[in-house]
Design an enzyme around this catalytic site. Structure first.
Site, short mmCIF file in Angstrom:
data_model
loop_
_atom_site.label_atom_id
_atom_site.label_comp_id
_atom_site.label_asym_id
_atom_site.label_seq_id
_atom_site.Cartn_x
_atom_site.Cartn_y
_atom_site.Cartn_z
N LYS A 174 0.85 -1.20 0.00
CA LYS A 174 0.00 0.00 0.00
C LYS A 174 0.88 1.24 0.00
O LYS A 174 1.53 1.56 0.99
CB LYS A 174 -0.92 0.05 1.22
CG LYS A 174 -1.99 1.13 1.04
CD LYS A 174 -2.59 1.64 2.32
CE LYS A 174 -1.90 2.83 2.91
NZ LYS A 174 -1.90 4.06 2.12
N GLY A 227 7.19 5.26 7.80
CA GLY A 227 6.26 6.37 7.96
C GLY A 227 6.50 7.06 9.28
O GLY A 227 7.58 6.96 9.87
N THR A 229 6.21 8.21 13.30
CA THR A 229 6.34 7.48 14.56
C THR A 229 4.98 7.15 15.17
O THR A 229 4.78 6.04 15.70
CB THR A 229 7.23 8.30 15.53
OG1 THR A 229 8.53 8.38 14.95
CG2 THR A 229 7.33 7.67 16.90
N GLU A 249 10.41 1.73 10.12
CA GLU A 249 11.35 2.84 9.82
C GLU A 249 10.56 4.12 10.02
O GLU A 249 9.66 4.43 9.23
CB GLU A 249 11.85 2.74 8.37
CG GLU A 249 12.60 1.48 8.04
CD GLU A 249 13.93 1.36 8.77
OE1 GLU A 249 14.43 2.37 9.29
OE2 GLU A 249 14.46 0.24 8.84
N CYS A 283 13.64 11.65 5.58
CA CYS A 283 13.80 11.30 7.00
C CYS A 283 15.23 11.50 7.47
O CYS A 283 15.49 11.62 8.66
CB CYS A 283 13.35 9.87 7.23
SG CYS A 283 14.17 8.70 6.13
N GLU A 384 9.56 16.58 14.99
CA GLU A 384 9.87 16.43 13.58
C GLU A 384 8.97 17.35 12.75
O GLU A 384 7.75 17.25 12.82
CB GLU A 384 9.65 14.97 13.14
CG GLU A 384 10.12 14.72 11.73
CD GLU A 384 9.78 13.32 11.22
OE1 GLU A 384 8.68 12.83 11.51
OE2 GLU A 384 10.61 12.74 10.51
P1 NDP Z 1 2.40 8.18 7.78
O1 NDP Z 1 2.81 7.45 8.99
O2 NDP Z 1 1.27 9.14 7.89
O3 NDP Z 1 2.01 7.19 6.62
C1 NDP Z 1 2.87 6.19 6.11
C2 NDP Z 1 2.03 5.12 5.44
O4 NDP Z 1 1.27 4.43 6.42
C3 NDP Z 1 1.03 5.66 4.43
O5 NDP Z 1 0.89 4.73 3.38
C4 NDP Z 1 -0.22 5.74 5.28
O6 NDP Z 1 -1.40 5.82 4.54
C5 NDP Z 1 -0.11 4.46 6.08
N1 NDP Z 1 -0.90 4.41 7.31
C6 NDP Z 1 -1.39 5.42 8.06
N2 NDP Z 1 -2.08 4.94 9.13
C7 NDP Z 1 -2.01 3.59 9.05
C8 NDP Z 1 -2.51 2.51 9.86
N3 NDP Z 1 -3.21 2.74 10.96
N4 NDP Z 1 -2.25 1.26 9.48
C9 NDP Z 1 -1.50 1.00 8.38
N5 NDP Z 1 -1.02 1.97 7.56
C10 NDP Z 1 -1.25 3.25 7.90
O7 NDP Z 1 3.72 8.90 7.25
P2 NDP Z 1 3.82 9.94 6.07
O8 NDP Z 1 3.30 9.33 4.82
O9 NDP Z 1 3.27 11.24 6.54
O10 NDP Z 1 5.42 10.05 5.90
C11 NDP Z 1 6.19 10.92 6.63
C12 NDP Z 1 6.85 10.22 7.80
O11 NDP Z 1 7.61 9.12 7.34
C13 NDP Z 1 7.84 11.10 8.53
O12 NDP Z 1 7.65 10.95 9.92
C14 NDP Z 1 9.19 10.55 8.13
O13 NDP Z 1 10.20 10.78 9.06
C15 NDP Z 1 8.89 9.11 7.98
N6 NDP Z 1 9.89 8.47 7.13
C16 NDP Z 1 10.80 7.62 7.71
C17 NDP Z 1 11.81 7.04 6.96
C18 NDP Z 1 12.79 6.09 7.55
O14 NDP Z 1 13.42 5.36 6.79
N7 NDP Z 1 12.94 6.02 8.84
C19 NDP Z 1 11.94 7.36 5.52
C20 NDP Z 1 10.93 8.25 5.03
C21 NDP Z 1 9.95 8.78 5.82
P3 NDP Z 1 -2.01 7.30 4.21
O15 NDP Z 1 -1.14 7.89 3.20
O16 NDP Z 1 -3.37 7.07 3.77
O17 NDP Z 1 -1.98 8.05 5.51
#
Ligand code: NDP
Length: 481
Positions: A174, A227, A229, A249, A283, A384
């Site tokens: 997804k 995504g 935290t 991550e 990130c 962040e």
């Molecule tokens: P989110 O946590 O909002 O979303 C990440 C993914 O998870 C999206 O596909 C999202 O769908 C999905 N999602 C949201 N809620 C749920 C749930 N309850 N169950 C399963 N899936 C879910 O992150 P962002 O997309 O806003 O990305 C930014 C964040 O990602 C930042 O905090 C960044 O630091 C982190 N990041 C970390 C990296 C690493 O390697 N450590 C690398 C890149 C980013 P939807 O889009 O519909 O919300």
């Protein structure tokens, strides 16, 4: 209007409940497409396809699996412009960045794991005195879930999918609902590369419904998630009682520590990149810049001058260095931090304003922003922001800066600029994070373990670590007396 569909069992399908979401173009704020708002029924359909495909895919020879992954890599490269244009339109990132980093890296992910799987090995141990031999098997897990964010859409999605497939699993992926376009195009490529039906399934929709349905599915064996935290906490809470394997991550608030003895020019050029590449939405960006006091005033002047030269513009313009932020909600979140600068003891040194690009006035553009802070405990240094915003502050001693660098809930990465070997070894040892760059930033070798500690995540991706995550280990002990 582009209509994206789910990719299930090698077919492009509309969502079963016929519910759709709008897809926005951040460069001008308009809706340019629709994507499925998938339900549990769509996830179940994908699961049935994946389950059916697993028996054959997990038995497919390594050579054949590898050849298919290498073909996907080649096809992504052959379609570089198409993918890059889609990524730039969907995410707002400069087209030059999508062409030079995002899409080539997506191809590299498939190529790397296509090769890595042919070198992956397990152990055997003989104990002569007891006449035993132990050997370890590594089996694919079955059907696994891969959930990725919007900042590096295809780059991070393929970073999960490629090792999962290489190891013999079938995948339900997804992508972020904010940036689904290149994942949709990937489906077409997989079909052309001869990936058997059901091996990869891409289901679009909201995290709270589609994503949650993947995480909650009783027969999906592992979740690889990148995504925020807070989302990571929800995933861990859901998956842990089901004893699923999870790799998380998550967010970061990375320190960039600059000593006066560094290679100044290299540091300055790299610090502009590590602060504002991809509009600061990586990130690994260094968002807390600590500068040794004797260098601070010079750095401040030169950094502001360099940053003021960055071109903020429409993502499709080849001269653009800073494109649009990903969404209206995100730019508003970033601006809310900037609005509270004064009340948090900060001083706005540069930027912090929306930019109106002629002809694209409703796009989500922001000037790269530099804020001076006088304490690491302010929320600008603790939370962040994930946008084109950095803080700078001076430090007097190694011990003080080390303490500040570690005094944050996150632990993803850090950068240290110094020509003192002893100091670089000391900081590499003492910094609480998973990835440290000394005199460089974001030079990635795909063989290395990638991931964070503390609130930045659990587990490691990359190299054989990813292949270990996507396999179950079984040890066999034979007595040959
Ligand atoms: P989110 O946590 O909002 O979303 C990440 C993914 O998870 C999206 O596909 C999202 O769908 C999905 N999602 C949201 N809620 C749920 C749930 N309850 N169950 C399963 N899936 C879910 O992150 P962002 O997309 O806003 O990305 C930014 C964040 O990602 C930042 O905090 C960044 O630091 C982190 N990041 C970390 C990296 C690493 O390697 N450590 C690398 C890149 C980013 P939807 O889009 O519909 O919300």
């Amino acid at each position: 209007m582009i209509q994206l569909k789910n990719y299930i069992n090698d077919e492009f399908l509309e969502p079963i409940q016929n519910e759709w979401l709008d897809n926005y173009n951040p460069s001008n704020g308009s809706v340019y497409g629709q994507l499925p708002n998938s339900s549990l029924e769509d996830v179940n359909l994908a699961y049935e396809a994946a389950k059916k495909a697993f028996e054959s895919w997990s038995q497919t020879s390594l050579e054949k699996r590898s050849a298919i992954l290498l073909k996907i890599a080649r096809l992504i490269e052959d379609n570089l412009n198409r993918f890059a244009e889609a990524e730039s339109k969907d995410n707002g990132k400069p087209i030059t960045l999508a062409k030079s980093i995002d899409i080539p890296r997506a191809a590299s992910n498939f190529r790397f794991f296509g090769h890595a799987i042919t070198q992956f090995h397990s152990e055997s141990h003989e104990t002569k005195s007891e006449k035993t031999i132990n050997y370890t098997l590594r089996h694919p897990l079955g059907v696994v879930g891969c959930i990725s964010p919007w900042n590096l859409p295809l780059y991070l999605l393929t970073w999960k999918i490629a090792p999962a497939l290489a190891a013999g699993n079938c995948v339900i992926a997804k992508p972020s609902e904010i940036t689904p376009y290149t994942a949709f195009l990937l489906g077409e490529i997989c079909n052309e590369a001869g990936l058997p039906k059901g091996v990869l399934n891409i289901v679009h929709g909201l995290g709270t419904t589609t994503g949650q349905a993947i995480v909650e599915h009783p027969n999906i064996k592992a979740i690889s998630f990148t995504g925020g935290t807070e989302t990571g906490k929800i995933i861990a809470k859901t998956a842990a009682p089901m004893f699923k394997k999870i790799s998380l991550e998550l967010g970061g608030k990375n320190p960039n520590i600059i000593f006066a003895d560094c290679d100044y020019e290299k540091m300055l050029t790299t610090t502009v990149k590590s602060s504002f590449s991809n509009q600061g939405q990586i990130c690994l960006c260094g968002s807390r810049i600590f500068v040794e006091a004797s260098l601070f005033e010079q750095f401040k002047t030169d950094f502001i001058e360099r940053v003021s030269q960055l071109t903020v513009g429409h993502p499709s313009n080849e001269s653009t260095q800073v494109g649009a932020l990903v969404s209206k909600a995100h730019i508003e979140k970033v601006l809310s931090f900037i609005d509270r600068v004064d009340s948090n003891g900060g001083k706005l040194l540069h930027g912090g304003k929306r930019v109106r690009i002629k002809g694209h006035e409703d796009g989500y553009y922001l000037t790269p922003t530099i804020i001076q802070v006088d304490s690491n405990s302010c929320h600008l240094n603790q939370e962040e922001i994930f946008g084109p915003v950095v803080t700078i502050m001076p430090f007097d001693s190694e011990y003080k800066v080390l303490e500040m660098a570690n005094d944050v809930k996150y632990g993803l990465s850090a950068t240290v600029w110094t020509n003192n070997l002893k100091r670089s070894l000391f900081f590499s040892e003492q910094l609480e994070c998973g990835i440290i760059w000394v005199n460089t930033w974001m030079q990635r070798d795909l063989r290395t373990p990638f991931g964070g500690i503390k609130s930045s995540g659990v587990g490691r991706e990359g190299g054989f670590e990813a292949l270990r995550f996507f396999t179950e280990t079984k040890n066999i002990c034979i007595n040959y007396e």
